[in-house]
Design an enzyme around this catalytic site. Structure first.
Site, PDB file in Angstrom:
ATOM      1  N   CYS A 131     -14.068  -1.539  12.819  1.00 56.15           N
ATOM      2  CA  CYS A 131     -15.134  -2.144  12.028  1.00 56.15           C
ATOM      3  C   CYS A 131     -16.410  -2.196  12.871  1.00 56.15           C
ATOM      4  CB  CYS A 131     -14.732  -3.546  11.576  1.00 56.15           C
ATOM      5  SG  CYS A 131     -16.014  -4.407  10.631  1.00 56.15           S
ATOM      6  N   CYS A 163     -13.687  -9.457   8.467  1.00 59.05           N
ATOM      7  CA  CYS A 163     -15.031  -9.964   8.147  1.00 59.05           C
ATOM      8  C   CYS A 163     -15.505  -9.568   6.765  1.00 59.05           C
ATOM      9  CB  CYS A 163     -16.031  -9.497   9.208  1.00 59.05           C
ATOM     10  SG  CYS A 163     -16.278  -7.697   9.232  1.00 59.05           S
ATOM     11  N   ASP A 174       0.854  -1.182   0.000  1.00 57.93           N
ATOM     12  CA  ASP A 174       0.000   0.000   0.000  1.00 57.93           C
ATOM     13  C   ASP A 174       0.890   1.233   0.000  1.00 57.93           C
ATOM     14  OD1 ASP A 174      -2.680   1.355   0.368  1.00 57.93           O
ATOM     15  OD2 ASP A 174      -1.624   2.099   2.142  1.00 57.93           O
ATOM     16  N   GLU A 225      -1.779  -1.341  -6.060  1.00 59.92           N
ATOM     17  CA  GLU A 225      -2.999  -0.726  -6.548  1.00 59.92           C
ATOM     18  C   GLU A 225      -2.699   0.085  -7.795  1.00 59.92           C
ATOM     19  OE1 GLU A 225      -6.639   2.124  -4.853  1.00 59.92           O
ATOM     20  OE2 GLU A 225      -4.811   1.814  -3.692  1.00 59.92           O
ATOM     21  N   ASP A 279      -3.366   1.764   6.665  1.00 61.85           N
ATOM     22  CA  ASP A 279      -2.481   1.302   5.598  1.00 61.85           C
ATOM     23  C   ASP A 279      -2.267  -0.209   5.650  1.00 61.85           C
ATOM     24  OD1 ASP A 279      -2.253   3.941   4.844  1.00 61.85           O
ATOM     25  OD2 ASP A 279      -0.455   4.293   6.032  1.00 61.85           O
ATOM     26  N   CYS A 292     -17.544  -6.306  13.248  1.00 62.83           N
ATOM     27  CA  CYS A 292     -16.827  -7.269  14.101  1.00 62.83           C
ATOM     28  C   CYS A 292     -16.027  -6.599  15.207  1.00 62.83           C
ATOM     29  CB  CYS A 292     -15.911  -8.151  13.264  1.00 62.83           C
ATOM     30  SG  CYS A 292     -14.597  -7.236  12.405  1.00 62.83           S
TER      31      CYS A 292
END
Length: 459
Positions: free
Chosen positions: A405, A389, A240, A324, A415, A408
């Protein structure tokens, strides 16, 4: 107005454009040209070395740089005139015949002091620029200027003498056309002994340093395959790219952003103010300009060396590398309107990071050493997708470095979570491509999600 061809085009080229007809060797039987015979599995690789020319060699090289720039601009002007005024298209062969006529004119007879193959290579570069424009991969060619363009000259096999040193394999005595003494080259590493030298490129940077780029045809040995310990699964790593950390790997390792421009910004600002106070055209102004150029050259050398060592380690340790698809040009759009100062600082940080150089090194090193580079689609939500998840969260501001999150409850480093998601998505694309690859054939060195028909089947 349509394109003019046939005898009318020949007449226009001869009378209006000064391009002579092809009359050389008409009495000789035509034989096919002998091209470069490439060895199966061989690749072209560039090695760059610094050299220190004598005063006579430096003067001759400066004259060569100027002649190459002049011939390029004159060839460009001739092709533009031929099309805009007469609707006649010129190619490399016609500009070469025009070059012969320029040498015979008293005003430009100084072109005879420069090697003819070197000037022809400048016209070949012009022809390649037009080819890229017609393919849609580049803009229309522009004239070269002494201030903006790089000083460079390309010597093909007929324009230099290469004698390998038997006592030091991988080094040689290099003599250029129109020069009697060999160059004082600092061989920082040995070339593959006995390999064919295709061509040489002599360059001078803004700091006044001379470099010799040697294009060699060689067979690069692929590295042993890297597997996950105890399995036959290829070892993969997700990368990343960012600004807080230059690169973050999926295992949490981070390469710190060197921020070289920020480190030397005060020194650069002082030199720029000093340059502004000097009178244009004075020797003192030129001295300050050279100081600025040397500092920028040092910054570039440090950045390239850092990225080179890092990318080499990644390629040696992993079989699949996932990044990416970044639109660097889009990210560095001009800073205008509200928030332009913040956008200008962001553009400077992206420029200082050297993302383009890092991706370029990954491309050719994966091709050399038998690795696979997977480029994930730029619309893949790597940052806001929970790697635990697989729940997609809300959009995150650039200032948010950690998030939790809602499904979860796992706390993610921004990053590191993106790197894990990129690795998983990259391996999905890798296996998708591997299943379509014929048995016994290795996957391609570059896999682009945008080129796969069903790349949108993200988990």
């Amino acid at each position: 107005m349509e394109r003019v061809t046939g005898e009318e085009a020949k007449r226009i080229k001869r009378e209006a454009l000064g391009v002579g007809e092809r009359v050389k060797h008409h009495a000789r039987t035509a034989t096919p040209l002998k091209g470069l015979i490439r060895t199966a599995g061989a690749q072209q690789r560039v090695y760059r070395f610094r050299f220190y020319p004598t005063p006579d060699q430096e003067a001759q090289l400066l004259q060569t740089f100027g002649a190459c720039r002049w011939v390029y601009n004159e060839g460009l002007a001739l092709r533009v005139k031929a099309w805009e005024q007469h609707r006649v298209s010129l190619g490399f062969a016609e500009t070469c015949r025009a070059l012969t006529g320029w040498k015979q004119v008293k005003k430009t007879a100084w072109l005879r002091e420069v090697s003819a193959p070197v000037l022809q290579q400048s016209l070949r570069h012009l022809d390649a620029a037009f080819s890229r424009f017609f393919r849609g991969s580049a803009k229309y060619p522009k004239p070269k200027t002494k201030r903006r363009s790089r000083d460079a000259a390309t010597y093909v096999r007929t324009a230099f003498r290469w004698v390998e040193d038997p006592e030091r394999p991988g080094t040689a005595s290099v003599s250029l056309a129109k020069q009697s003494a060999p160059l004082d080259v600092r061989w920082s590493r040995a070339l593959p002994p006995g390999e064919l030298t295709v061509k040489l490129t002599v360059m001078r940077d803004r700091a006044g340093r001379f470099f010799l780029s040697v294009l060699v045809e060689e067979r690069v040995a692929a590295l042993p395959e890297a597997f996950v310990a105890g399995t036959r699964a290829p070892k993969a790593v997700g990368l990343d790219l960012g600004l807080a950390s230059l690169v973050t790997l999926d295992d949490g390792e981070k390469l710190a952003h060197p921020r070289l421009l920020k480190k030397y910004e005060k020194k650069l600002a002082g030199l720029q103010r000093e340059l502004h106070r000097k009178r244009r055209g004075s020797k003192n102004r030129e001295k300050v300009r050279e100081k600025i150029a040397r500092l920028y050259a040092s910054i570039g050398d440090v950045r390239r060396d850092l990225l080179d060592q890092f990318t080499t380690r990644l390629v040696r340790e992993n079989q699949v590398l996932v990044v990416e698809d970044l639109s660097i040009a889009g990210l560095m759009r001009p800073a205008v309107g509200k928030g332009r100062r913040r956008k200008a600082r962001l553009n400077e940080a992206i420029r200082d990071a050297g993302w383009g150089e890092l991706l370029k090194q990954l491309h050719y090193k994966c091709a050399w050493y038998g690795r696979t580079l997977v480029i994930v689609d730029k619309f893949f939500p790597s940052t806001r997708l929970c790697s635990a998840c697989r729940t997609k969260g809300p959009r995150l501001d650039v200032s948010v470095r950690e998030w939790t999150c809602a499904e979860c409850g796992v706390v993610h480093d921004r990053d590191e979570n993106a790197a894990v998601n990129l690795r998983d998505e990259g391996m999905r694309l890798y296996w998708l491509t591997a299943m379509r690859t014929p048995p016994g054939q290795a996957p391609p060195s570059v896999i682009r999600a945008s080129e796969l028909a069903d790349h949108s089947l993200a988990a």
